[in-house]
Write an enzyme that holds these catalytic residues in place. Structure first.
Site, PDB file in Angstrom:
ATOM      1  N   SER A 109      19.359   2.665 -30.182  1.00 11.09           N
ATOM      2  CA  SER A 109      18.140   3.454 -29.947  1.00 11.09           C
ATOM      3  C   SER A 109      18.230   4.213 -28.644  1.00 11.09           C
ATOM      4  O   SER A 109      17.606   5.258 -28.492  1.00 11.09           O
ATOM      5  CB  SER A 109      16.916   2.544 -29.832  1.00 11.09           C
TER       6      SER A 109
ATOM      7  N   HIS B 189      20.503   6.733 -36.477  1.00 11.15           N
ATOM      8  CA  HIS B 189      19.362   5.973 -35.962  1.00 11.15           C
ATOM      9  C   HIS B 189      18.271   5.845 -37.016  1.00 11.15           C
ATOM     10  O   HIS B 189      17.478   6.759 -37.230  1.00 11.15           O
ATOM     11  CB  HIS B 189      18.834   6.662 -34.692  1.00 11.15           C
TER      12      HIS B 189
ATOM     13  N   GLU C 162      17.755   9.764 -37.542  1.00  5.06           N
ATOM     14  CA  GLU C 162      18.343  10.724 -36.614  1.00  5.06           C
ATOM     15  C   GLU C 162      19.859  10.566 -36.671  1.00  5.06           C
ATOM     16  O   GLU C 162      20.371   9.452 -36.526  1.00  5.06           O
ATOM     17  CB  GLU C 162      17.827  10.454 -35.197  1.00  5.06           C
TER      18      GLU C 162
ATOM     19  N   ASN D  53      12.173   8.957 -29.835  1.00  5.88           N
ATOM     20  CA  ASN D  53      11.872   8.080 -28.702  1.00  5.88           C
ATOM     21  C   ASN D  53      11.763   8.853 -27.398  1.00  5.88           C
ATOM     22  O   ASN D  53      11.006   8.482 -26.504  1.00  5.88           O
ATOM     23  CB  ASN D  53      12.932   6.980 -28.584  1.00  5.88           C
TER      24      ASN D  53
END
Ligand code: NAD
Length: 574
Positions: free
Chosen positions: A120, A141, A153, A191
Site C-alpha cells: 500500500s 494494489h 491500482e 491513499n
C-alpha cells in the site's frame, strides 16, 4: 484475454486470501503460499469463510464454491510457484520482509514470470531493485475486501516493461475489476489523496476545532461520504494510518503530511481503533459498535421556530430563504432595491418549482412556503426577527457596514448570522455593538441537510446553544466549530481537491483514473476532478486562498491549473 493462466499468491492474510479468491473466481489456477502450517490453515479458513458467506447469501452455489476452492493449491513451499506466470505478494507491510520474499521469488520463478506486490505504501522501485528482473516487477494494489472492491491500482516503476504492465491490466480487467495505471509514488492515487485528508481531520480534532462527532457528521452530511474521517481512521487502524503517513511524508516532505501528534499518541497507547476496542471512539469490544464515552456532547436547548430575516438576493440568499420557508419558518428578506426583490421572488418560485419536479414537495407545500415569505428593500423590516442571516456578496467592507446597520435595527436578543467564507466571523462581530451575539453559518450544499455553525472567541455560550437550536428548527442538522477558514467541510475537502488537481497537473494520473480511484477505492460519491467542476473553480480558488491566508502553507495555494482553467472560463473536464 490475459496471458496469465497460473498465478501464485504469497501470504494468505486479509488481502492475499481475498486476492486468491478473486483469481480463482476468474477461473485461474492459483497457488497460495504461507509461512507455516498454522498460517496456511488460517488462510484456508479465510477462503472457506468468505466463499461460504457468499453461498449463504445465495450469491454462489455450493458447487461453484467447491470449484473455486478446487482451483487453489495451498503450500508452505515457495518452490510450488515455480510454474506460475504471475506471482502476487501480500505479506505484511515491511520492506525488509518483502525484499526477502522477492529475492526468493526471483530465484524460484521462471525467467518470463511477472512478479507483483500488493504493497500500500512501500516503494515498488525499491522492491524491484532487490531482484534480477526489475523490468518484470509491478505493483498491483487491491482494496479491502478484495472480492468486493472494484478498484485495482496497477503501478509501473521507471523500469517496468510496458508489456508486464499491460498483462496485469488485462488480467485485472478480465477479473471484472477497474484497473487504474499509475507511477510509483507513495500512496499511489487513492491513499495519497485519502490519507492526508484523514490526517488533517485528526489534526483538526486535536486542535479543539470541533468534536469528533461533529467532524464526522459534517463530512458525511456535507459531502455524501459513507462515513466520517475519524470513524474511517478507527476502521483502517491508526497504526496503519500512522505508518502510511510516515511513508507519504518521507517522500513529499510536505508538513501537512507529518502524522498528527494525536495519531502518534494513540498508537503509542495501543489505542489502534476498532480492532483494539478504542481509538477516537470507544467500542463495546474489539471490532464492535461505538459506545458512549467520556467525551460528552453539549446539552441541547428547547426553542420555538424562529422568525428569520435574510439579507441578500443572490443564489445563496434564495437557497436559505427557500430552506427556511420549506421548514415552516416565517421569512423576511431584504434586497438592495425593488428590482432585486422581484428577481429574488422569481428565483424563489423557480427553486420551489424545481423541488416539485424532483418530487421533494407538492404544489400545496410550494404555495404554503411562498406565503411564509415577504420581501422588501427596507432593512427596518427585520426589527422583529429572532435570527438575521446576512448572505450578500463576499466583499468585506460591504459586509462590515451591513452588519453595523443590521445591529442598529435588530431587536435585543436577536442573533446575527454571517455566511462569509473569506473573512473571519469575528471581523463582522466586531462591527456590531453585540459581538457576543454573532455567529457564522455555512451550508456546504444547497439544498442540503447540513448547517455548520461557527462561534468566535467572544460568542456567549448561551447564544451559541440558542443559535444551534434555532438553526436546527429550520430542518437542518447542525454541527459546531470554531471560527476558522473553511469551517469543517471546506477546510477538509478543498485541500483534498487541490491535491487531486496537483496530481492531474503533474501528469501522474489522468482525470478518469483519479476520479475512478476515489469513487471505487474510497467510496466517494463523485471523483475529485468532477467534484471541482461541480462546486466551481471560482469557489475552489476562493476557499483555498482563505485557507492559505490563515495557515500560510504552500500546499494550500490553489493549484496553478485551477487558476488557469478559471481564467480560461473552462471546467477541468471540458
Ligand atoms: P495480513 O497480516 O493480514 O497478512 C499477511 C500474511 O502474510 C499473513 O497471513 C502471514 O502469515 C503471511 N506471511 C508473513 N510472512 C510470510 C512469508 N515470508 N511468506 C509467506 N507468507 C508470509 O496483512 P494484509 O492486511 O493482508 O496485508 C498484506 C499486504 O497488503 C500489505 O503489503 C498491505 O500493506 C497490503 N494491503 C493491505 C490492505 C488492508 O486493508 N489490509 C489493503 C490493501 C493493501
Amino acid at each position: 484475454m490475459s496471458r496469465f493462466r497460473k498465478v501464485g499468491v504469497v501470504g494468505l492474510g486479509t488481502m492475499g486470501a481475498g486476492i486468491a479468491e478473486v483469481l480463482a473466481r476468474g477461473e485461474l489456477e492459483v497457488v497460495g503460499i504461507e509461512i507455516n502450517e498454522d498460517a496456511l490453515a488460517r488462510g484456508r479458513g479465510h477462503l472457506e469463510a468468505s466463499t461460504g458467506r457468499a453461498v449463504k447469501r445465495s450469491k454462489l452455489t455450493g458447487e461453484a464454491q467447491r470449484e473455486i476452492l478446487g482451483r487453489i493449491t495451498l503450500s508452505t513451499d515457495f518452490q510450488d510457484v515455480a510454474g506460475c506466470d504471475l506471482v502476487i505478494e501480500a505479506v505484511p507491510e515491511r520492506l525488509e520482509l518483502k525484499r526477502r520474499v522477492f529475492a526468493e521469488l526471483d530465484r524460484v520463478c521462471r525467467a518470463d514470470a511477472v512478479l507483483a506486490t500488493n504493497t500500500s505504501s512501500l516503494s515498488v522501485t525499491e522492491i524491484a531493485m532487490t531482484t534480477n528482473r526489475p523490468t518484470a516487477i509491478v505493483g498491483v494494489h487491491f482494496f479491502n475486501p478484495a472480492p468486493v472492491m472494484k478498484l485495482v491500482e496497477v503501478i509501473s516503476t521507471v523500469l517496468t516493461d510496458p508489456e508486464a504492465t499491460a498483462g496485469v491490466v488485462a488480467l485485472v480487467e478480465g477479473l471484472g475489476k477497474t484497473p487504474v495505471s499509475i507511477g510509483d509514488r507513495a500512496g499511489f492515487v487513492a491513499n495519497r489523496l485519502l490519507l492526508p485528508y484523514l490526517n488533517q481531520a485528526v489534526a483538526l480534532y486535536d486542535s479543539g476545532h470541533a468534536t469528533r462527532e461533529d467532524i464526522d457528521a459534517a463530512m458525511k452530511l456535507g459531502t455524501g461520504l459513507p462515513m466520517g474521517p475519524l470513524t474511517l481512521s478507527d476502521m483502517i487502524g491508526l497504526d496503519i494510518l500512522l505508518e502510511a503517513m510516515e511513508a507519504i511524508y518521507t517522500e513529499s516532505r510536505d508538513l501537512r503530511h507529518v502524522p498528527a501528534p494525536l495519531l502518534r499518541r494513540l498508537v503509542t497507547a495501543g489505542l489502534l481503533g476498532r480492532k483494539t476496542g478504542r481509538g477516537f471512539y470507544t467500542y463495546e469490544k474489539p471490532g464492535s459498535a461505538v459506545v458512549r464515552d467520556h467525551a460528552a456532547l453539549p446539552e441541547a436547548v428547547e426553542v420555538e421556530r424562529p422568525l428569520v430575516g435574510v439579507v441578500g438576493s443572490g443564489d445563496l440568499a434564495v437557497g436559505i430563504i427557500e430552506t427556511c420557508a420549506r421548514a415552516g419558518a416565517e421569512v423576511r428578506f431584504v434586497a438592495g432595491d425593488d428590482t432585486k426583490v422581484k428577481a429574488a421572488w422569481l428565483a424563489l418560485e423557480d427553486a420551489l418549482e424545481q423541488s416539485i419536479a424532483k418530487g421533494r414537495i407538492d404544489e400545496l407545500s410550494k404555495k404554503a412556503a411562498l406565503e411564509r415569505i415577504t420581501g422588501s428593500p427596507e432593512i427596518g423590516r427585520l426589527v422583529d426577527c429572532d435570527l438575521i442571516i446576512e448572505a450578500v456578496a463576499e466583499d468585506v467592507s460591504v459586509k462590515r457596514s451591513l452588519f453595523a446597520t443590521i445591529d442598529d435595527v435588530a431587536k435585543a436578543g436577536a442573533i446575527l448570522v454571517t455566511t462569509a467564507s473569506a473573512v473571519p466571523v469575528i471581523e463582522l462581530a466586531m462591527a456590531t455593538d453585540r459581538p457576543a451575539a454573532v455567529v457564522g453559518l455555512h451550508l456546504p450544499e444547497l439544498p442540503g441537510k447540513l448547517a455548520e455553525v461557527a462561534t468566535t472567541v467572544v460568542t456567549s455560550p448561551e447564544v451559541a446553544a440558542r443559535a444551534v437550536a434555532l438553526i436546527g428548527r429550520l430542518g437542518l442538522e447542525v454541527v459546531r466549530c470554531r471560527d476558522r477558514a473553511g469551517f469543517i467541510v471546506d477546510a477538509l475537502r478543498f485541500p483534498y481537491l487541490n491535491d487531486a488537481a496537483r496530481m492531474l497537473e503533474a501528469g501522474y494520473a489522468d482525470a478518469d483514473s483519479i476520479d475512478a480511484a476515489m469513487r471505487l477505492g474510497c467510496g466517494y460519491p463523485a471523483g475529485p476532478i468532477a467534484e471541482l467542476d461541480r462546486l466551481g473553480l471560482d469557489r475552489a480558488v476562493r476557499v483555498l486562498r482563505a485557507l492559505y491566508s490563515e495557515a500560510r502553507q504552500a500546499a494550500l495555494t490553489p493549484a496553478p491549473l485551477l487558476e488557469e482553467y478559471l481564467i480560461a472560463g473552462r471546467t477541468l473536464r471540458s
